[in-house]
Design a protein around this motif. Structure first.
Motif, PDB file in Angstrom:
ATOM      1  N   TRP A  47      34.515  39.422  27.212  1.00 36.38           N
ATOM      2  CA  TRP A  47      34.437  39.909  28.589  1.00 36.38           C
ATOM      3  C   TRP A  47      35.262  39.022  29.497  1.00 36.38           C
ATOM      4  O   TRP A  47      35.474  37.841  29.214  1.00 36.38           O
ATOM      5  CB  TRP A  47      32.994  40.019  29.081  1.00 36.38           C
ATOM      6  N   LYS A  48      35.734  39.611  30.602  1.00 31.39           N
ATOM      7  CA  LYS A  48      36.566  38.914  31.582  1.00 31.39           C
ATOM      8  C   LYS A  48      36.350  39.520  32.955  1.00 31.39           C
ATOM      9  O   LYS A  48      36.069  40.712  33.082  1.00 31.39           O
ATOM     10  CB  LYS A  48      38.053  39.093  31.253  1.00 31.39           C
ATOM     11  N   VAL A  78      34.524  50.200  26.373  1.00 28.56           N
ATOM     12  CA  VAL A  78      34.735  49.216  27.447  1.00 28.56           C
ATOM     13  C   VAL A  78      33.919  49.630  28.661  1.00 28.56           C
ATOM     14  O   VAL A  78      33.983  50.774  29.114  1.00 28.56           O
ATOM     15  CB  VAL A  78      36.233  49.105  27.805  1.00 28.56           C
ATOM     16  N   THR A  79      33.145  48.681  29.192  1.00 27.41           N
ATOM     17  CA  THR A  79      32.261  48.987  30.306  1.00 27.41           C
ATOM     18  C   THR A  79      32.145  47.784  31.238  1.00 27.41           C
ATOM     19  O   THR A  79      32.646  46.699  30.940  1.00 27.41           O
ATOM     20  CB  THR A  79      30.874  49.426  29.779  1.00 27.41           C
ATOM     21  N   VAL A  80      31.479  47.974  32.352  1.00 27.70           N
ATOM     22  CA  VAL A  80      31.210  46.896  33.299  1.00 27.70           C
ATOM     23  C   VAL A  80      29.986  46.140  32.793  1.00 27.70           C
ATOM     24  O   VAL A  80      28.929  46.734  32.594  1.00 27.70           O
ATOM     25  CB  VAL A  80      30.983  47.456  34.725  1.00 27.70           C
ATOM     26  N   LEU A  81      30.140  44.849  32.559  1.00 32.37           N
ATOM     27  CA  LEU A  81      29.086  44.051  31.936  1.00 32.37           C
ATOM     28  C   LEU A  81      27.821  43.990  32.781  1.00 32.37           C
ATOM     29  O   LEU A  81      26.723  44.106  32.270  1.00 32.37           O
ATOM     30  CB  LEU A  81      29.600  42.637  31.644  1.00 32.37           C
ATOM     31  N   ASP A  90      28.539  40.586  53.105  1.00 28.07           N
ATOM     32  CA  ASP A  90      29.080  39.348  53.667  1.00 28.07           C
ATOM     33  C   ASP A  90      30.081  38.653  52.746  1.00 28.07           C
ATOM     34  O   ASP A  90      30.567  37.572  53.050  1.00 28.07           O
ATOM     35  CB  ASP A  90      27.952  38.384  54.053  1.00 28.07           C
ATOM     36  N   TYR A  91      30.450  39.268  51.635  1.00 25.30           N
ATOM     37  CA  TYR A  91      31.431  38.700  50.710  1.00 25.30           C
ATOM     38  C   TYR A  91      32.836  39.082  51.161  1.00 25.30           C
ATOM     39  O   TYR A  91      33.092  40.254  51.468  1.00 25.30           O
ATOM     40  CB  TYR A  91      31.185  39.211  49.281  1.00 25.30           C
ATOM     41  N   ARG A  92      33.735  38.111  51.199  1.00 26.34           N
ATOM     42  CA  ARG A  92      35.109  38.390  51.627  1.00 26.34           C
ATOM     43  C   ARG A  92      36.164  37.976  50.601  1.00 26.34           C
ATOM     44  O   ARG A  92      37.356  38.023  50.873  1.00 26.34           O
ATOM     45  CB  ARG A  92      35.410  37.680  52.965  1.00 26.34           C
ATOM     46  N   GLY A  93      35.744  37.571  49.409  1.00 24.83           N
ATOM     47  CA  GLY A  93      36.697  37.191  48.371  1.00 24.83           C
ATOM     48  C   GLY A  93      37.253  38.412  47.657  1.00 24.83           C
ATOM     49  O   GLY A  93      36.904  39.561  47.958  1.00 24.83           O
ATOM     50  N   GLU A  94      38.131  38.149  46.699  1.00 26.76           N
ATOM     51  CA  GLU A  94      38.726  39.235  45.926  1.00 26.76           C
ATOM     52  C   GLU A  94      37.658  39.954  45.111  1.00 26.76           C
ATOM     53  O   GLU A  94      36.791  39.322  44.503  1.00 26.76           O
ATOM     54  CB  GLU A  94      39.793  38.694  44.964  1.00 26.76           C
ATOM     55  N   VAL A  95      37.727  41.270  45.103  1.00 28.15           N
ATOM     56  CA  VAL A  95      36.830  42.074  44.283  1.00 28.15           C
ATOM     57  C   VAL A  95      37.338  42.000  42.849  1.00 28.15           C
ATOM     58  O   VAL A  95      38.500  42.319  42.573  1.00 28.15           O
ATOM     59  CB  VAL A  95      36.781  43.540  44.766  1.00 28.15           C
ATOM     60  N   LYS A  96      36.464  41.556  41.948  1.00 30.25           N
ATOM     61  CA  LYS A  96      36.799  41.489  40.527  1.00 30.25           C
ATOM     62  C   LYS A  96      35.789  42.321  39.755  1.00 30.25           C
ATOM     63  O   LYS A  96      34.655  42.491  40.191  1.00 30.25           O
ATOM     64  CB  LYS A  96      36.778  40.041  40.036  1.00 30.25           C
ATOM     65  N   VAL A  97      36.223  42.834  38.629  1.00 30.47           N
ATOM     66  CA  VAL A  97      35.385  43.687  37.783  1.00 30.47           C
ATOM     67  C   VAL A  97      35.153  42.955  36.469  1.00 30.47           C
ATOM     68  O   VAL A  97      36.118  42.607  35.777  1.00 30.47           O
ATOM     69  CB  VAL A  97      36.063  45.052  37.528  1.00 30.47           C
ATOM     70  N   ILE A  98      33.881  42.720  36.131  1.00 31.60           N
ATOM     71  CA  ILE A  98      33.560  42.061  34.866  1.00 31.60           C
ATOM     72  C   ILE A  98      33.496  43.136  33.785  1.00 31.60           C
ATOM     73  O   ILE A  98      32.555  43.917  33.732  1.00 31.60           O
ATOM     74  CB  ILE A  98      32.232  41.286  34.943  1.00 31.60           C
ATOM     75  N   LEU A  99      34.533  43.166  32.957  1.00 34.09           N
ATOM     76  CA  LEU A  99      34.613  44.157  31.885  1.00 34.09           C
ATOM     77  C   LEU A  99      34.273  43.505  30.548  1.00 34.09           C
ATOM     78  O   LEU A  99      34.601  42.337  30.317  1.00 34.09           O
ATOM     79  CB  LEU A  99      36.020  44.745  31.796  1.00 34.09           C
ATOM     80  N   ILE A 100      33.629  44.286  29.666  1.00 36.25           N
ATOM     81  CA  ILE A 100      33.337  43.842  28.303  1.00 36.25           C
ATOM     82  C   ILE A 100      33.815  44.909  27.329  1.00 36.25           C
ATOM     83  O   ILE A 100      33.705  46.109  27.603  1.00 36.25           O
ATOM     84  CB  ILE A 100      31.828  43.539  28.089  1.00 36.25           C
ATOM     85  N   ASN A 101      34.343  44.433  26.207  1.00 35.13           N
ATOM     86  CA  ASN A 101      34.808  45.339  25.152  1.00 35.13           C
ATOM     87  C   ASN A 101      33.751  45.392  24.058  1.00 35.13           C
ATOM     88  O   ASN A 101      33.632  44.479  23.247  1.00 35.13           O
ATOM     89  CB  ASN A 101      36.145  44.846  24.594  1.00 35.13           C
ATOM     90  N   ILE A 115      40.076  50.873  36.137  1.00 36.80           N
ATOM     91  CA  ILE A 115      39.140  50.095  35.324  1.00 36.80           C
ATOM     92  C   ILE A 115      37.678  50.260  35.704  1.00 36.80           C
ATOM     93  O   ILE A 115      36.795  49.879  34.939  1.00 36.80           O
ATOM     94  CB  ILE A 115      39.498  48.589  35.340  1.00 36.80           C
ATOM     95  N   ALA A 116      37.399  50.804  36.883  1.00 39.38           N
ATOM     96  CA  ALA A 116      36.008  50.947  37.319  1.00 39.38           C
ATOM     97  C   ALA A 116      35.949  51.929  38.482  1.00 39.38           C
ATOM     98  O   ALA A 116      36.976  52.432  38.943  1.00 39.38           O
ATOM     99  CB  ALA A 116      35.438  49.587  37.746  1.00 39.38           C
TER     100      ALA A 116
END
Length: 149
Positions: A47-48, A78-81, A90-101, A115-116
């Motif tokens: 996952w990443k 492959v799915t979102v972990l 209130d989050y302002r950082g980059e949106v990331k998607v935790i994917l797992i194979n 991807i999502a």
């Protein structure tokens, strides 16, 4: 603004200006497809956190749920972990998607791949009250599988 629509402010990093913004695939879609801003390969069982290059300003009282794409899950495993993942208002950082194979083969993610899905939802705040004894129910403390198949 139309009924059932909220305003979400979004920005993206300069190096990702060529990527499409999230959008609904059809009129009846609940989620907006979001694309990867980076390339990587997920090995089976790996996952990443995959960057989208997006930053959001979500109104107070709402969240953005990050959900799997059914086609990736069915075809490739492959799915979102942490489905659904949550992006808080209130989050302002980059949106990331935790994917797992979960599949048997390595899965290549190319820049621009969908991807999502992003689903925006109203959030109710709870006020907790300590109580000595809770109200009895027929189910009681029966847990997983206690109500049958």
């Amino acid at each position: 603004m139309e009924k059932n629509k909220i305003s979400i402010y979004i920005s993206r990093s300069k190096e990702n200006e060529d990527l499409p913004l999230p959008k609904y695939a059809t009129e009846g879609s609940s989620g907006m497809d979001v694309v990867a801003a980076e390339e990587c390969v997920l090995q089976p069982g790996e996952w990443k956190a995959v960057g989208t290059g997006l930053f959001m300003e979500i109104p107070s009282g709402y969240e953005c749920q990050v959900r799997p794409r059914s086609g990736l899950a069915l075809r490739d495993g492959v799915t979102v972990l942490n489905a659904p993942g949550t992006v808080d208002s209130d989050y302002r950082g980059e949106v990331k998607v935790i994917l797992i194979n979960h599949g048997k083969q390595p899965f290549k993610i190319s820049r621009g791949d969908r991807i999502a899905q992003l689903v925006f939802a109203k959030v109710e705040k709870a006020e907790l009250h300590l109580k000595e004894e809770l109200t009895a129910t027929v189910r009681g403390s029966g847990g997983f599988g206690s109500t049958g198949k």
